[in-house]
Design an enzyme around this catalytic site. Structure first.
Site, PDB file in Angstrom:
ATOM      1  CG  LEU A  19      -1.821   1.237   1.361  1.00 34.08           C
ATOM      2  CD1 LEU A  19      -2.712   1.437   0.140  1.00 34.08           C
ATOM      3  CD2 LEU A  19      -2.680   1.145   2.630  1.00 34.08           C
ATOM      4  CG  ASN A 136       3.019   4.349  18.963  1.00 34.65           C
ATOM      5  OD1 ASN A 136       2.922   5.324  19.687  1.00 34.65           O
ATOM      6  ND2 ASN A 136       3.749   3.296  19.288  1.00 34.65           N
ATOM      7  CB  ILE A 458      12.428  19.533  14.580  1.00 33.13           C
ATOM      8  CG1 ILE A 458      11.363  20.640  14.625  1.00 33.13           C
ATOM      9  CG2 ILE A 458      12.125  18.490  15.643  1.00 33.13           C
ATOM     10  CD1 ILE A 458      11.406  21.486  15.880  1.00 33.13           C
ATOM     11  CB  CYS A 543       5.398   1.830   7.183  1.00 37.43           C
ATOM     12  SG  CYS A 543       3.972   1.667   6.087  1.00 37.43           S
ATOM     13  CD  GLU A 632       2.552   8.746  20.841  1.00 38.28           C
ATOM     14  OE1 GLU A 632       3.032   7.655  20.550  1.00 38.28           O
ATOM     15  OE2 GLU A 632       2.510   9.700  20.050  1.00 38.28           O
ATOM     16  CG  HIS A 668       9.726  18.312  18.482  1.00 40.86           C
ATOM     17  ND1 HIS A 668       9.083  19.460  18.074  1.00 40.86           N
ATOM     18  CD2 HIS A 668       9.189  17.295  17.754  1.00 40.86           C
ATOM     19  CE1 HIS A 668       8.200  19.154  17.141  1.00 40.86           C
ATOM     20  NE2 HIS A 668       8.244  17.850  16.935  1.00 40.86           N
ATOM     21  CB  CYS A 670       4.613  15.035  17.656  1.00 41.24           C
ATOM     22  SG  CYS A 670       6.204  15.075  16.823  1.00 41.24           S
ATOM     23  CG  HIS A 721       3.120  15.776   9.148  1.00 42.71           C
ATOM     24  ND1 HIS A 721       3.164  16.571  10.275  1.00 42.71           N
ATOM     25  CD2 HIS A 721       3.811  14.656   9.450  1.00 42.71           C
ATOM     26  CE1 HIS A 721       3.838  15.936  11.222  1.00 42.71           C
ATOM     27  NE2 HIS A 721       4.239  14.770  10.747  1.00 42.71           N
TER      28      HIS A 721
END
Length: 791
Positions: A19, A136, A458, A543, A632, A668, A670, A721
């Protein structure tokens, strides 16, 4: 009474990341939409057939997505913000990918996919992206508003159900439930997203009616919000939604799927809903089973998530069987299932031909987990029938699992007494720096005088095809160590020289020697193992191969000092030492399940502290310790946040605790929505924190600044992104928004995240524009200051 095997979802990416490559070929213009869709159909067919051959009775469909399942649902229900080129009817693939990756607008050469832009689209950023609960995996956050309307733009669950049926495979479609969808969404106007439920339900009703008409007898409705702390309004919304489905689509059986935790105080709500089945996560919440059996109506089918869908360790089959044996004769029928979708684990352990065989025997990936389900089903069926004998294959599976568990428990590679003693010796003050921030700031500014609004990045720079090729050749033994090192030095020196030329104030070495920000460190730490093909989807085509932490962690030797020393020798400007923090290494790894996570994290923190000390001894005046994954890891129940944050922040501070006061510590983070954890962010006491902020247009700063955050901040001023290149004017606008929230002396200027996944022809102009925007802001600020002084 019946006992079946069921799967909640299978990895989308394919055994060989088919994919990923299909998507990237399409985005680059190497293939067309027809080719992409054909490859996607081939993958789906292979996955369905694979599950059937593995003995899975209930096979999911609509668990496949070209990018993200939450985005798919937003698109399918017409929840598409203005400006992305959609005016009604079916949604084009260009619009889908514009929402996912950003759009440069019609007529621009910066199209988001295959030379296409959505018709009539203006330049738009991608939707915000954040982590799917505490996993994740990333999902795209739907954007809604008070006047939102919904309408069915296409029935993807129906299409995939029919696609499988044409292959002779009867599937159970998977749909994200309406209440979870709305609670995950964001409203730009501050209105309540759940107020839109009544408008959304008819679209769901139409989807379900069409599925039933096509022959679907069951639909899996995922409502993981049920394992979180729900308000009365949210519980009432669940009741409203499922009563609506029962009335509108009678005769269609719904399997209500919950996962990532226990139902606890939401059990009563879940059992009150008019559904035909309930899935529970018995890996995260084994205590759920007893109250479930005591309170569930006997007609309800129970799906028992007993195989871990989020970690890679082989199941203790005998233990699993004992835990679920009380449900063996449940009147409503039993499904043996993974705890959640297998999206979160690699596809097939059989691909790992180079992995140490002892370690491999301890593991199970998605394919192996299907086999574990089949073995458990057979054993539970035997127990339900009163038989004490297992068939040969089932007995062999149980024997193999028992042998692997015994080998792992006594393996010398798992336990290191020296590491354990070091963790036990940690005192209460060993996580504190010497001086408070205000004093450190003076010393750091004296050591490195920087201009107002200092610019930096970064950490990583593009991993070009040449870099990837050299790494692959070196990994296969076809490029000698000295030649590979020479190549990396050339890349590093060129990156330093270019940063100097464009005028960045604080430089990075580019990380060309690093394959991944976690893997690079794990490969040099004891207690970690790595794979070649154990890929897991992070988002879209991105990935990752998470390390496997199997034993006690320590650092045998310095990991980054030589590369930092080389980079610093190429410039007179400060170069940051670049490290990954312990919480991020933990959260982005498959962690051993025989120790508390916080104990493993303390082991990693001590290893990173050793590296900080060696960098400082080599002369590094700035060291960045990235904690991209801190937030997270938050537990899904707020009552558990304090415990997690206490040990997580302590572990970060252990890393910095021996750094001198004149050494500037950066970090940093996210996808960092800081509401609710602001005291913990302040307690990190990093001298400079950089955060992703461009997609929210600096809204993320509000939480930090509302209580007067004292330290320095680098809010990301362009979204790495997305494939677009921000202009200097756009960056200046975002800097203006940041200045409304920060003092000038606090503000750093940097991208949202590392630049590893971007291309140099995007990065070069973007960073040049960033530097120019910072210079323009300095000129304007200085002129204003001088004018004020003159007045």
């Amino acid at each position: 009474m019946s006992i079946q095997t069921a799967n909640l979802g299978f990895p989308r990416i394919g055994r060989q990341r088919e994919l990923k490559f299909a998507l990237e070929d399409f985005w680059s213009g190497k293939s067309d939409e027809a080719t992409l869709q054909a490859k996607a159909r081939t993958l789906r067919a292979a996955h369905w057939q694979h599950q059937r051959e593995a003995g899975i009775s209930i096979i999911p469909s609509n668990d496949f997505s070209l990018y993200d399942h939450v985005l798919d649902l937003a698109v399918m229900t017409g929840a598409i913000p203005d400006g992305y080129g959609w005016t009604g009817g079916p949604v084009s693939i260009a619009t889908l990918f514009a929402l996912a990756r950003g759009s440069a607008g019609t007529g621009s050469h910066l199209c988001n996919c295959n030379g296409q832009s959505p018709d009539g689209a203006e330049t738009k950023p991608a939707l915000e992206m954040t982590k799917w609960f505490d996993t994740n995996y990333h999902y795209l956050v739907p954007e809604l508003h008070a006047g939102q309307t919904f309408g069915l733009t296409g029935n993807k669950p129906l299409e995939h159900f029919r696609e499988a049926a044409a292959l002779g495979i009867h599937t159970r479609p998977v749909i994200l439930g309406p209440v979870t969808f709305l609670t995950l969404a964001k409203t730009r106007d501050g209105s309540a997203s759940l107020a839109l439920l009544e408008k959304l339900l008819p679209v769901y009703g139409q989807i379900l009616k069409e599925l039933k008409a096509a022959g679907a007898d069951w639909v899996q409705m995922d409502e993981p919000c049920l394992v979180t702390s729900l308000s009365t309004i949210e519980k009432e919304a669940l009741v409203q939604a499922y009563r609506y489905f029962a009335a509108e689509v009678p005769g269609l059986s719904l399997m209500l799927a919950t996962y990532f935790g226990g139902l606890e105080d939401n059990l009563e709500t879940a059992l009150s809903l008019p559904v035909a089945g309930l899935h529970v996560d018995l890996v995260r919440a084994p205590q759920t089973l007893a109250p479930l059996l005591a309170n569930t109506p006997e007609h309800l089918r129970l799906s028992l998530g007993i195989i871990d869908g989020r970690n890679v360790w082989r199941a203790d089959l005998a233990n699993c069987l004992e835990r679920i044996s009380a449900a063996a004769t449940w009147p409503g029928g039993i499904e043996i299932a993974p705890s959640c979708s297998l999206l979160h684990v690699p596809v097939d352990l059989a691909l790992e031909t180079d992995l140490d065989q002892e370690l491999a025997s301890w593991l199970a990936f998605a394919t192996q987990k299907l086999g574990e389900l089949a073995a458990l089903r057979n054993a539970l069926a035997a127990r339900a029938s009163g038989s004490s004998q297992l068939d040969g294959d089932t007995q062999a599976a149980f024997d193999t699992a028992a042998a692997a568990l015994a080998t792992r428990s006594r393996s010398h590679r798992v336990s290191d007494p020296a590491v354990q003693a070091r963790v036990q010796a940690l005192g209460t003050g060993q996580h504190l720096r010497g001086a408070p921030f205000a004093l450190r700031q003076v010393l750091q500014r004296t050591r490195n005088p920087l201009p107002l609004f200092p610019t930096t990045t970064i950490g990583s720079f593009p991993q070009t095809a040449d870099v990837r090729k050299a790494r692959a050749l070196h990994g296969r033994g076809k490029l000698a160590d000295e030649d590979y090192t020479a190549f990396l030095k050339r890349e590093t020196a060129a990156a330093i020289r270019w940063q100097d030329e464009i005028g960045l104030d604080v430089l990075v070495h580019g990380e060309f020697e690093r394959n991944d920000m976690v893997q690079y460190f794990g490969e040099q730490l004891k207690g970690f193992a790595f794979t070649r093909n154990a890929w897991v989807q992070s988002y879209g085509s991105r990935c990752v191969r998470p390390p496997i932490i199997y034993g006690d962690v320590s650092r045998p030797a310095p990991m980054t000092v030589d590369w930092w020393r080389f980079a610093q020798s190429q410039t007179g400007k400060p170069v940051k030492g670049m490290l990954t923090g312990p919480v991020t290494i933990l959260n982005w790894s498959f962690v051993r399940d025989d120790l508390p996570r916080e104990t493993v994290c303390r082991q990693i923190a001590l290893a990173i502290r050793d590296e900080v000390s060696d960098l400082e001894a080599a002369g590094a005046s700035m060291i960045q310790i990235d904690e991209a994954a801190l937030r997270e890891g938050l537990p899904l129940r707020r009552r558990d946040w304090d415990h997690y944050l206490d040990w997580a922040i302590r572990c970060f501070r252990i890393c910095c605790s021996e750094a001198g006061d004149s050494t500037q510590i950066h970090t940093h983070m996210c996808y960092s929505e800081f509401n609710g954890i602001l005291p913990a962010i302040i307690a990190m006491d990093a001298d400079v924190i950089s955060i992703e902020a461009s997609r929210s247009r600096m809204e993320l700063l509000d939480a930090l600044t509302s209580q007067g955050y004292p330290n320095e901040i680098g809010p990301g001023i362009y979204d790495i992104h997305s494939p677009g290149i921000p202009g200097s004017g756009e960056i200046e606008t975002l800097l203006g928004l940041a200045r409304q929230r920060l003092r000038d002396g606090q503000l750093w200027v940097n991208p949202d995240c590392g630049l590893k996944t971007r291309k140099w022809d995007e990065v070069r102009p973007a960073l040049i524009n960033m530097v120019e925007a910072a210079r323009a802001l300095r000129r304007a600020t200085n002129a204003h200051t001088q004018g004020g002084d003159a007045a």
